[in-house]
Design a protein around this motif. Structure first.
Motif, PDB file in Angstrom:
ATOM      1  N   GLU A 199      32.188 -15.384 -11.342  1.00 35.30           N
ATOM      2  CA  GLU A 199      32.306 -15.301 -12.791  1.00 35.30           C
ATOM      3  C   GLU A 199      32.689 -16.648 -13.398  1.00 35.30           C
ATOM      4  O   GLU A 199      32.163 -17.037 -14.446  1.00 35.30           O
ATOM      5  N   ALA A 200      33.602 -17.377 -12.754  1.00 39.36           N
ATOM      6  CA  ALA A 200      34.009 -18.692 -13.265  1.00 39.36           C
ATOM      7  C   ALA A 200      32.834 -19.661 -13.269  1.00 39.36           C
ATOM      8  O   ALA A 200      32.607 -20.381 -14.254  1.00 39.36           O
ATOM      9  N   THR A 248      36.622  -8.817  -2.181  1.00 41.34           N
ATOM     10  CA  THR A 248      35.655  -8.500  -3.233  1.00 41.34           C
ATOM     11  C   THR A 248      36.047  -9.104  -4.574  1.00 41.34           C
ATOM     12  O   THR A 248      35.269  -9.834  -5.202  1.00 41.34           O
ATOM     13  N   LYS A 249      37.265  -8.823  -5.038  1.00 36.95           N
ATOM     14  CA  LYS A 249      37.665  -9.299  -6.362  1.00 36.95           C
ATOM     15  C   LYS A 249      37.766 -10.821  -6.422  1.00 36.95           C
ATOM     16  O   LYS A 249      37.253 -11.427  -7.384  1.00 36.95           O
ATOM     17  N   PRO A 250      38.404 -11.510  -5.460  1.00 36.78           N
ATOM     18  CA  PRO A 250      38.439 -12.982  -5.541  1.00 36.78           C
ATOM     19  C   PRO A 250      37.050 -13.611  -5.563  1.00 36.78           C
ATOM     20  O   PRO A 250      36.812 -14.573  -6.307  1.00 36.78           O
ATOM     21  N   VAL A 251      36.127 -13.075  -4.760  1.00 41.51           N
ATOM     22  CA  VAL A 251      34.775 -13.633  -4.742  1.00 41.51           C
ATOM     23  C   VAL A 251      34.080 -13.408  -6.084  1.00 41.51           C
ATOM     24  O   VAL A 251      33.415 -14.306  -6.627  1.00 41.51           O
ATOM     25  N   GLN A 266      37.602  -3.391  -6.481  1.00 41.87           N
ATOM     26  CA  GLN A 266      38.897  -3.910  -6.893  1.00 41.87           C
ATOM     27  C   GLN A 266      38.893  -4.383  -8.346  1.00 41.87           C
ATOM     28  O   GLN A 266      39.742  -5.185  -8.746  1.00 41.87           O
ATOM     29  N   LEU A 267      37.958  -3.905  -9.139  1.00 42.84           N
ATOM     30  CA  LEU A 267      37.856  -4.291 -10.541  1.00 42.84           C
ATOM     31  C   LEU A 267      38.282  -3.133 -11.428  1.00 42.84           C
ATOM     32  O   LEU A 267      37.958  -1.986 -11.154  1.00 42.84           O
ATOM     33  N   LEU A 278      24.278 -17.971  -3.147  1.00 37.99           N
ATOM     34  CA  LEU A 278      24.918 -18.231  -1.853  1.00 37.99           C
ATOM     35  C   LEU A 278      25.819 -17.071  -1.443  1.00 37.99           C
ATOM     36  O   LEU A 278      25.840 -16.671  -0.272  1.00 37.99           O
ATOM     37  N   VAL A 279      26.562 -16.531  -2.415  1.00 41.46           N
ATOM     38  CA  VAL A 279      27.412 -15.377  -2.125  1.00 41.46           C
ATOM     39  C   VAL A 279      26.555 -14.186  -1.709  1.00 41.46           C
ATOM     40  O   VAL A 279      26.891 -13.441  -0.780  1.00 41.46           O
TER      41      VAL A 279
END
Length: 312
Positions: free
Chosen positions: A287-288, A279-282, A131-132, A259-260
Protein backbone atom coordinates in the motif's frame (compact mmCIF):
# COMPACT_ATOMS: atom_id res chain seq x y z
CA UNK A 1 -39.50 14.91 8.05
CA UNK A 2 -36.05 14.03 9.46
CA UNK A 3 -32.82 15.66 8.37
CA UNK A 4 -31.64 12.45 6.70
CA UNK A 5 -34.76 12.23 4.53
CA UNK A 6 -34.38 15.91 3.63
CA UNK A 7 -30.76 15.36 2.59
CA UNK A 8 -31.72 12.32 0.52
CA UNK A 9 -34.44 14.34 -1.21
CA UNK A 10 -32.04 17.16 -2.04
CA UNK A 11 -29.52 14.68 -3.45
CA UNK A 12 -32.23 12.91 -5.46
CA UNK A 13 -33.10 16.19 -7.17
CA UNK A 14 -29.63 17.75 -7.34
CA UNK A 15 -27.66 14.86 -8.88
CA UNK A 16 -29.69 14.52 -12.12
CA UNK A 17 -30.06 18.32 -12.34
CA UNK A 18 -26.29 18.86 -12.17
CA UNK A 19 -25.74 16.01 -14.64
CA UNK A 20 -28.15 17.61 -17.12
CA UNK A 21 -26.50 21.00 -16.60
CA UNK A 22 -23.12 19.49 -17.50
CA UNK A 23 -24.52 17.75 -20.59
CA UNK A 24 -26.61 20.63 -21.90
CA UNK A 25 -24.18 23.47 -21.31
CA UNK A 26 -22.84 24.95 -24.55
CA UNK A 27 -19.80 26.45 -22.82
CA UNK A 28 -16.86 24.33 -21.79
CA UNK A 29 -15.95 25.78 -18.40
CA UNK A 30 -19.50 25.81 -16.97
CA UNK A 31 -19.93 22.20 -18.16
CA UNK A 32 -16.70 21.16 -16.42
CA UNK A 33 -17.66 23.02 -13.25
CA UNK A 34 -20.97 21.14 -13.23
CA UNK A 35 -19.08 17.87 -13.78
CA UNK A 36 -16.87 18.48 -10.73
CA UNK A 37 -19.94 19.37 -8.66
CA UNK A 38 -21.60 16.18 -9.92
CA UNK A 39 -18.66 14.13 -8.64
CA UNK A 40 -18.82 15.74 -5.22
CA UNK A 41 -22.57 15.13 -5.00
CA UNK A 42 -22.01 11.48 -5.94
CA UNK A 43 -19.54 11.25 -3.08
CA UNK A 44 -22.33 12.35 -0.73
CA UNK A 45 -24.64 9.74 -2.28
CA UNK A 46 -22.09 6.99 -1.61
CA UNK A 47 -21.76 8.19 1.98
CA UNK A 48 -25.53 7.96 2.38
CA UNK A 49 -25.35 4.41 0.98
CA UNK A 50 -22.79 3.46 3.65
CA UNK A 51 -19.80 3.15 1.30
CA UNK A 52 -17.21 5.63 2.64
CA UNK A 53 -14.33 4.06 0.68
CA UNK A 54 -16.16 4.59 -2.60
CA UNK A 55 -17.15 8.11 -1.50
CA UNK A 56 -13.51 9.03 -0.83
CA UNK A 57 -12.45 7.66 -4.20
CA UNK A 58 -15.25 9.49 -6.00
CA UNK A 59 -14.40 12.81 -4.35
CA UNK A 60 -10.64 12.51 -4.88
CA UNK A 61 -10.50 10.85 -8.31
CA UNK A 62 -13.92 11.24 -9.91
CA UNK A 63 -14.55 14.86 -8.97
CA UNK A 64 -11.03 16.10 -8.22
CA UNK A 65 -8.30 14.65 -10.41
CA UNK A 66 -10.60 13.87 -13.35
CA UNK A 67 -11.98 17.40 -13.22
CA UNK A 68 -8.46 18.85 -13.32
CA UNK A 69 -7.57 16.61 -16.27
CA UNK A 70 -10.65 17.72 -18.21
CA UNK A 71 -10.01 21.40 -17.46
CA UNK A 72 -6.41 21.00 -18.63
CA UNK A 73 -7.56 19.20 -21.78
CA UNK A 74 -10.10 21.94 -22.53
CA UNK A 75 -7.45 24.63 -22.09
CA UNK A 76 -5.10 22.88 -24.50
CA UNK A 77 -7.74 22.19 -27.12
CA UNK A 78 -8.68 25.88 -27.25
CA UNK A 79 -11.94 25.10 -28.98
CA UNK A 80 -14.05 28.14 -29.93
CA UNK A 81 -16.99 28.61 -27.60
CA UNK A 82 -19.27 29.66 -30.47
CA UNK A 83 -18.86 26.40 -32.37
CA UNK A 84 -22.09 25.15 -33.93
CA UNK A 85 -23.76 22.39 -31.90
CA UNK A 86 -24.32 18.96 -33.49
CA UNK A 87 -27.46 18.53 -35.58
CA UNK A 88 -30.67 16.90 -34.38
CA UNK A 89 -29.98 13.47 -36.00
CA UNK A 90 -26.80 13.05 -33.96
CA UNK A 91 -28.55 14.28 -30.83
CA UNK A 92 -31.43 11.86 -31.39
CA UNK A 93 -29.04 8.94 -31.97
CA UNK A 94 -27.09 9.81 -28.81
CA UNK A 95 -30.30 10.04 -26.78
CA UNK A 96 -31.54 6.68 -28.09
CA UNK A 97 -28.22 4.99 -27.33
CA UNK A 98 -28.20 6.44 -23.82
CA UNK A 99 -31.76 5.30 -23.19
CA UNK A 100 -30.93 1.84 -24.54
CA UNK A 101 -27.95 1.47 -22.20
CA UNK A 102 -30.02 2.72 -19.27
CA UNK A 103 -32.82 0.29 -20.06
CA UNK A 104 -30.35 -2.59 -20.41
CA UNK A 105 -28.77 -1.85 -17.04
CA UNK A 106 -32.20 -1.55 -15.43
CA UNK A 107 -33.30 -4.91 -16.86
CA UNK A 108 -30.04 -6.56 -15.73
CA UNK A 109 -30.43 -5.26 -12.18
CA UNK A 110 -34.15 -6.04 -11.89
CA UNK A 111 -33.63 -9.53 -13.33
CA UNK A 112 -31.25 -10.54 -10.52
CA UNK A 113 -32.61 -13.29 -8.30
CA UNK A 114 -33.64 -12.64 -4.72
CA UNK A 115 -31.36 -12.58 -2.88
CA UNK A 116 -28.79 -11.45 -5.45
CA UNK A 117 -25.76 -13.74 -5.82
CA UNK A 118 -22.89 -12.57 -3.65
CA UNK A 119 -19.55 -13.80 -2.34
CA UNK A 120 -19.72 -11.33 0.55
CA UNK A 121 -20.40 -14.00 3.23
CA UNK A 122 -17.38 -16.05 2.12
CA UNK A 123 -15.17 -12.97 1.99
CA UNK A 124 -16.30 -11.84 5.44
CA UNK A 125 -15.64 -15.28 6.85
CA UNK A 126 -12.05 -15.21 5.56
CA UNK A 127 -11.35 -11.57 6.43
CA UNK A 128 -9.67 -12.46 9.73
CA UNK A 129 -6.95 -14.31 7.80
CA UNK A 130 -5.88 -11.02 6.16
CA UNK A 131 -5.39 -9.34 9.58
CA UNK A 132 -7.16 -6.28 8.15
CA UNK A 133 -10.01 -4.46 9.83
CA UNK A 134 -11.28 -2.84 6.64
CA UNK A 135 -13.22 -5.34 4.49
CA UNK A 136 -12.74 -3.19 1.39
CA UNK A 137 -8.95 -3.33 1.76
CA UNK A 138 -9.19 -7.06 2.35
CA UNK A 139 -11.12 -7.60 -0.87
CA UNK A 140 -8.95 -5.29 -2.99
CA UNK A 141 -5.57 -6.52 -1.76
CA UNK A 142 -6.29 -10.18 -1.03
CA UNK A 143 -9.38 -11.62 -2.71
CA UNK A 144 -9.18 -9.37 -5.82
CA UNK A 145 -5.52 -8.45 -5.71
CA UNK A 146 -5.02 -9.08 -9.44
CA UNK A 147 -7.67 -6.46 -10.26
CA UNK A 148 -5.93 -3.94 -8.01
CA UNK A 149 -2.57 -4.72 -9.61
CA UNK A 150 -4.01 -4.17 -13.08
CA UNK A 151 -5.50 -0.83 -12.01
CA UNK A 152 -2.04 0.31 -10.88
CA UNK A 153 -0.48 -0.93 -14.12
CA UNK A 154 -3.08 1.03 -16.14
CA UNK A 155 -1.79 4.25 -14.56
CA UNK A 156 1.75 3.41 -15.64
CA UNK A 157 0.56 2.69 -19.18
CA UNK A 158 -1.36 5.99 -19.20
CA UNK A 159 1.80 7.90 -18.23
CA UNK A 160 3.74 6.14 -21.00
CA UNK A 161 0.99 7.04 -23.47
CA UNK A 162 1.06 10.70 -22.42
CA UNK A 163 4.86 10.83 -22.74
CA UNK A 164 4.61 9.19 -26.14
CA UNK A 165 2.75 12.26 -27.43
CA UNK A 166 5.80 14.46 -26.89
CA UNK A 167 7.55 15.85 -29.98
CA UNK A 168 11.03 14.49 -30.62
CA UNK A 169 12.68 17.78 -29.73
CA UNK A 170 11.07 17.87 -26.30
CA UNK A 171 11.74 14.24 -25.37
CA UNK A 172 13.42 14.00 -22.01
CA UNK A 173 12.31 17.49 -21.00
CA UNK A 174 9.90 18.66 -18.32
CA UNK A 175 6.21 17.86 -18.76
CA UNK A 176 3.55 20.50 -18.89
CA UNK A 177 3.60 24.19 -19.76
CA UNK A 178 5.84 26.59 -17.89
CA UNK A 179 3.94 27.85 -14.84
CA UNK A 180 4.79 31.41 -13.90
CA UNK A 181 5.37 31.97 -10.20
CA UNK A 182 2.42 33.95 -8.89
CA UNK A 183 3.24 36.79 -6.54
CA UNK A 184 -0.12 36.86 -4.79
CA UNK A 185 -3.68 35.67 -4.97
CA UNK A 186 -5.86 32.87 -3.58
CA UNK A 187 -3.98 30.13 -5.47
CA UNK A 188 -0.67 31.18 -3.89
CA UNK A 189 -2.25 31.37 -0.45
CA UNK A 190 -3.79 27.92 -0.77
CA UNK A 191 -0.55 26.50 -2.22
CA UNK A 192 1.31 27.69 0.87
CA UNK A 193 -1.25 26.67 3.49
CA UNK A 194 -2.82 23.43 2.26
CA UNK A 195 0.12 21.15 1.26
CA UNK A 196 1.46 20.53 4.80
CA UNK A 197 -2.03 19.60 5.96
CA UNK A 198 -2.87 17.68 2.79
CA UNK A 199 0.35 15.65 2.87
CA UNK A 200 -0.31 14.55 6.44
CA UNK A 201 -3.93 13.74 5.58
CA UNK A 202 -2.93 11.81 2.46
CA UNK A 203 -0.41 9.72 4.40
CA UNK A 204 -3.01 9.15 7.10
CA UNK A 205 -5.60 7.97 4.55
CA UNK A 206 -3.12 5.54 3.05
CA UNK A 207 -2.06 4.19 6.47
CA UNK A 208 -5.50 3.90 8.03
CA UNK A 209 -6.91 2.16 4.95
CA UNK A 210 -5.96 -1.22 6.40
CA UNK A 211 -8.49 -0.84 9.22
CA UNK A 212 -10.81 2.04 8.20
CA UNK A 213 -12.03 3.85 5.07
CA UNK A 214 -9.02 4.99 3.02
CA UNK A 215 -6.19 3.37 1.11
CA UNK A 216 -3.54 3.88 -1.53
CA UNK A 217 -5.74 5.40 -4.23
CA UNK A 218 -7.39 7.87 -1.87
CA UNK A 219 -4.14 8.84 -0.14
CA UNK A 220 -2.23 9.05 -3.43
CA UNK A 221 -4.91 11.30 -4.92
CA UNK A 222 -4.66 13.72 -1.99
CA UNK A 223 -0.86 13.82 -2.24
CA UNK A 224 -1.10 14.45 -5.99
CA UNK A 225 -3.61 17.26 -5.45
CA UNK A 226 -1.20 19.03 -3.09
CA UNK A 227 1.62 18.95 -5.64
CA UNK A 228 -0.70 20.07 -8.45
CA UNK A 229 -1.82 23.04 -6.36
CA UNK A 230 1.79 24.09 -5.73
CA UNK A 231 2.59 23.57 -9.43
CA UNK A 232 -0.30 25.78 -10.57
CA UNK A 233 1.01 28.51 -8.27
CA UNK A 234 4.46 28.22 -9.82
CA UNK A 235 6.08 27.10 -6.57
CA UNK A 236 7.36 23.76 -7.94
CA UNK A 237 8.09 22.37 -11.37
CA UNK A 238 7.95 18.82 -12.71
CA UNK A 239 11.20 16.85 -12.99
CA UNK A 240 12.53 15.85 -16.37
CA UNK A 241 11.03 12.62 -17.62
CA UNK A 242 14.46 11.11 -18.21
CA UNK A 243 15.04 11.21 -14.45
CA UNK A 244 15.73 7.68 -13.21
CA UNK A 245 14.28 8.48 -9.78
CA UNK A 246 11.03 9.69 -11.36
CA UNK A 247 10.64 6.56 -13.46
CA UNK A 248 11.36 4.32 -10.48
CA UNK A 249 8.68 6.09 -8.45
CA UNK A 250 6.13 5.57 -11.23
CA UNK A 251 6.71 1.82 -11.42
CA UNK A 252 7.66 1.14 -7.77
CA UNK A 253 4.15 0.29 -6.57
CA UNK A 254 3.11 -2.07 -9.38
CA UNK A 255 6.59 -3.65 -9.46
CA UNK A 256 6.62 -4.38 -5.73
CA UNK A 257 3.05 -5.67 -5.94
CA UNK A 258 4.05 -8.02 -8.75
CA UNK A 259 7.13 -9.24 -6.83
CA UNK A 260 4.98 -9.93 -3.77
CA UNK A 261 2.53 -11.82 -5.97
CA UNK A 262 5.28 -13.95 -7.50
CA UNK A 263 6.78 -14.59 -4.06
CA UNK A 264 3.47 -16.22 -3.16
CA UNK A 265 4.49 -19.23 -5.24
CA UNK A 266 7.42 -19.77 -2.86
CA UNK A 267 6.19 -18.72 0.58
CA UNK A 268 2.43 -19.33 0.30
CA UNK A 269 -0.13 -21.20 -1.78
CA UNK A 270 0.24 -19.46 -5.13
CA UNK A 271 0.22 -16.18 -7.03
CA UNK A 272 -0.88 -13.20 -4.91
CA UNK A 273 -1.02 -15.36 -1.77
CA UNK A 274 0.48 -13.92 1.40
CA UNK A 275 2.37 -15.78 4.15
CA UNK A 276 -0.04 -16.23 7.06
CA UNK A 277 2.15 -14.59 9.72
CA UNK A 278 3.10 -11.59 7.56
CA UNK A 279 -0.10 -10.78 5.71
CA UNK A 280 -0.79 -7.34 7.18
CA UNK A 281 2.83 -6.04 7.15
CA UNK A 282 3.25 -7.12 3.52
CA UNK A 283 -0.04 -5.50 2.52
CA UNK A 284 0.95 -2.27 4.29
CA UNK A 285 4.27 -2.28 2.44
CA UNK A 286 2.49 -2.73 -0.89
CA UNK A 287 0.00 0.00 0.00
CA UNK A 288 2.83 2.44 0.81
CA UNK A 289 4.56 1.78 -2.52
CA UNK A 290 1.27 2.04 -4.41
CA UNK A 291 0.49 5.36 -2.70
CA UNK A 292 3.73 6.91 -3.95
CA UNK A 293 3.35 5.52 -7.47
CA UNK A 294 -0.29 6.61 -7.74
CA UNK A 295 0.54 10.12 -6.52
CA UNK A 296 3.42 10.53 -8.98
CA UNK A 297 1.44 9.05 -11.89
CA UNK A 298 -1.53 11.34 -11.29
CA UNK A 299 0.76 14.38 -11.13
CA UNK A 300 2.37 13.41 -14.42
CA UNK A 301 -1.00 12.79 -16.07
CA UNK A 302 -2.18 16.27 -15.09
CA UNK A 303 1.10 17.91 -16.15
CA UNK A 304 0.92 16.24 -19.59
CA UNK A 305 3.60 15.47 -22.13
CA UNK A 306 7.03 17.14 -22.24
CA UNK A 307 6.88 20.53 -23.92
CA UNK A 308 10.41 21.84 -23.40
CA UNK A 309 13.70 20.61 -24.74
CA UNK A 310 15.82 18.80 -22.20
CA UNK A 311 18.84 20.79 -21.10
CA UNK A 312 22.25 19.20 -20.94
Amino acid sequence: MSGAWLLDGVLLLAVPAIALASLLSRRILPALAAFVAYGLLLALVWMRLGAPDVALTEAAVGGGVTGVLLIGAAARLRMPEAEAPPGWPLRLLTALLSLGITAGLAVAVLALPEPAPSLAPQAAAQLAATQLGNPVAGVLLAFRAIDTLLEAVVLVIAVIGIWGMAPDGAWGGRPGPEQLRLAEGPVVLLAMLLPPIGIVFGIYLAWVGADAPGGAFQGGSILAAMWILAWLAGLVRPPRIDSLALRLLVVAGPALFMLVGLAGFVVADGFMAYPAAWTKPVILLVEAALTLSIAVALCLLVAGWPMRRARA
